[in-house]
Design a protein around this motif. Structure first.
Motif, PDB file in Angstrom:
ATOM      1  N   SER A   1       0.829  -1.209   0.000  1.00  0.00           N
ATOM      2  CA  SER A   1       0.000   0.000   0.000  1.00  0.00           C
ATOM      3  C   SER A   1       0.862   1.257   0.000  1.00  0.00           C
ATOM      4  N   GLY A   2       0.321   2.357  -0.566  1.00  0.00           N
ATOM      5  CA  GLY A   2       1.081   3.612  -0.662  1.00  0.00           C
ATOM      6  C   GLY A   2       1.937   3.620  -1.922  1.00  0.00           C
ATOM      7  N   GLY A   3       2.855   4.580  -2.017  1.00  0.00           N
ATOM      8  CA  GLY A   3       3.727   4.654  -3.196  1.00  0.00           C
ATOM      9  C   GLY A   3       4.596   3.412  -3.308  1.00  0.00           C
TER      10      GLY A   3
ATOM     11  N   THR B   1      -6.082  -1.515  -0.271  1.00  0.00           N
ATOM     12  CA  THR B   1      -7.440  -1.501   0.285  1.00  0.00           C
ATOM     13  C   THR B   1      -8.503  -1.619  -0.807  1.00  0.00           C
ATOM     14  N   GLN B   2      -8.125  -1.241  -2.042  1.00  0.00           N
ATOM     15  CA  GLN B   2      -9.097  -1.376  -3.142  1.00  0.00           C
ATOM     16  C   GLN B   2      -9.392  -2.859  -3.404  1.00  0.00           C
ATOM     17  N   GLY B   3      -8.347  -3.675  -3.411  1.00  0.00           N
ATOM     18  CA  GLY B   3      -8.519  -5.118  -3.618  1.00  0.00           C
ATOM     19  C   GLY B   3      -9.287  -5.742  -2.473  1.00  0.00           C
TER      20      GLY B   3
ATOM     21  N   ASN C   1      -2.237   4.881  -3.769  1.00  0.00           N
ATOM     22  CA  ASN C   1      -1.956   5.902  -2.753  1.00  0.00           C
ATOM     23  C   ASN C   1      -2.984   7.018  -2.805  1.00  0.00           C
ATOM     24  N   LYS C   2      -4.196   6.650  -3.149  1.00  0.00           N
ATOM     25  CA  LYS C   2      -5.312   7.601  -3.063  1.00  0.00           C
ATOM     26  C   LYS C   2      -6.630   6.834  -2.905  1.00  0.00           C
ATOM     27  N   GLY C   3      -7.685   7.551  -2.577  1.00  0.00           N
ATOM     28  CA  GLY C   3      -8.995   6.894  -2.415  1.00  0.00           C
ATOM     29  C   GLY C   3      -9.546   7.146  -1.028  1.00  0.00           C
ATOM     30  N   ASP C   4     -10.880   7.158  -0.956  1.00  0.00           N
ATOM     31  CA  ASP C   4     -11.554   7.437   0.309  1.00  0.00           C
ATOM     32  C   ASP C   4     -11.826   6.117   1.042  1.00  0.00           C
ATOM     33  N   THR C   5     -10.852   5.707   1.835  1.00  0.00           N
ATOM     34  CA  THR C   5     -10.954   4.411   2.516  1.00  0.00           C
ATOM     35  C   THR C   5     -12.138   4.380   3.487  1.00  0.00           C
TER      36      THR C   5
END
Ligand SMILES: Nc1ncnc2c1ncn2[C@@H]1O[C@H](COP(=O)(O)OP(=O)(O)O)[C@@H](O)[C@H]1O
Ligand SMILES: O=P(O)(O)OC[C@H]1O[C@](O)(COP(=O)(O)O)[C@@H](O)[C@@H]1O
Ligand SMILES: [Mg+2]
Length: 357
Positions: free
Chosen positions: A10-12, A43-45, A79-83
């Motif tokens: 997760s992240g860059g 977190t998208q997966g 590294n973006k998105g509204d978790t």
């Protein structure tokens, strides 16, 4: 019953992530005979309930294991998105995937997000630090930093000779929006004359004076300036430059500094700007990053086996040790110590590293 663990990045991205995945899968499979599920795109997966079975030989090419030296992450990352908006779906996925534990490889931002999720879902979480920014607290090493430093040093080696040949001031903009570890380490190792970092603000007049001194006093007609993307001007200069056509954040720090140097010298000094950008995130992981990744991956699996959750594997005093994720999150991002050995050594070598605090 056979344990099932999940792993995500997760992240860059950064060099060495695949090496961590390799170590986790090898140790979990060989030593414990666990099932390992790779969760793509962090977190998208998880939100989409995706999982890929990872096994030790799934990626073999005639016996070669590319994960040891392959940059990026085979799992993908975000590294973006509204978790927080999708929290329920993520919590449900952990249950649906029937995970006994989740190993996450992330930087300060990711660890904050995943720690929060783990608390709400009562997950068995173990973390591994990775970031080219090296701003994760309570660990002396994070996967990816060493390779990024070496990439910048390589660029500085190349730029020094062309700068010297043309008597130019070469401005090299590197990553680091809030922490200057990358600029400071690479700048000292790469022979920079000026290193500008977010933690120590600089003034235009001192910067120009330093460049002028190199020429007039030391007959050094070229100079290398390493500037972090988040380098900060002193307050008085910020006021003065507020109306400038090219003042950060309207244009990059590198270009801004080049314009200021040209202006101070009545255009007598020739400047060129190199923005290294995502080149710093790519490449083959260094030997040190491979070692760190391997030990971190192995230790994370052992923590799962021992039932020690809510921990990040940190590197302290030459050993990998568990540190509570909540302490890491509370103390991150980790900044350069303005009174530390690196800053002091740089100053003693005549490098301008911004004003004293
Ligand atoms: N899983 C995620 N979902 C949404 N945003 C994320 C996620 N992971 C990281 N981010 C965002 O990306 C930023 C950088 O993440 P971080 O883990 O600190 O990576 P790096 O190793 O590049 O420092 C975070 O501050 C956060 O805003
Ligand atoms: O890949 P992106 O979204 O352009 O992000 C660039 C940022 O990522 C990094 O490489 C890693 O740090 P972050 O923790 O801010 O993601 C920074 O040095 C850089 O500012
Ligand atoms: Mg970060």
């Amino acid at each position: 019953m056979r344990k099932r663990i999940g792993i995500l990045t997760s992240g860059g991205d950064c060099p060495g992530l695949n090496c961590v995945i390799r170590a986790v899968v090898s140790h979990a499979t060989l030593t414990y005979d666990w099932e390992v599920l790779g969760i793509p795109y962090a977190t998208q997966g998880l939100r989409e309930r995706q999982a890929i079975a990872l096994n030790m030989h799934g990626w073999d090419l005639r016996g070669i294991d590319p994960l040891l030296n392959m940059g990026g992450t085979i799992l993908g990352t975000i590294n973006k998105g509204d978790t927080l908006a999708h929290i329920d779906e993520m919590l449900a996925s952990y249950e649906a995937l029937a995970l006994d534990a989740l190993i996450v490889i992330g930087g300060d931002g990711s660890l904050g997000i995943l720690h929060e999720l783990a608390n709400r879902g009562n997950w068995n979480l173990v973390a591994i630090p990775k970031t080219i920014d090296n701003d994760v607290a309570l660990t002396e090493r994070a996967v990816g930093f060493d390779t990024a430093v070496n990439t910048i040093v390589d660029a500085l080696n190349r730029l020094t000779f062309t700068a010297a040949s043309h008597d130019r001031v070469m401005i090299v903009e590197v990553m680091g929006r809030s922490a200057g570890h990358l600029a400071l380490h690479a700048g000292i190792a790469g022979g920079a004359d000026v290193i500008l970092i977010p933690e120590l603000s600089y003034t235009i007049s001192r910067l120009c004076q330093h460049i002028a001194e190199l020429r007039d006093r030391w007959q050094r007609k070229f100079a290398i300036v390493v500037v972090a993307e988040g380098a900060k001007l002193c307050l008085e200069d910020v006021q003065e430059n507020i109306a400038s056509a090219c003042a950060p954040p309207k244009c990059g720090r590198g270009q801004y500094i080049a314009d200021q140097i040209a202006q101070c010298s009545q255009n007598l000094i020739d400047t060129r700007v190199s923005v290294l950008g995502h080149i710093q995130r790519g490449g083959i992981p260094s030997a040190l990053d491979r070692l760190t990744a391997t030990v971190f991956g192995k230790t994370a699996v052992d923590l799962v086996a021992q039932g020690k959750f809510g921990q990040m594997v940190g590197w302290q005093n030459g050993e990998a040790i568990p540190v509570p994720i909540q302490d890491v999150v509370a103390q991150s991002p980790l900044h350069v110590n303005p009174q530390g050995s690196l800053v002091q050594s740089a100053r003693c070598l005549g490098i301008y590293v911004g004003e004293k605090t």
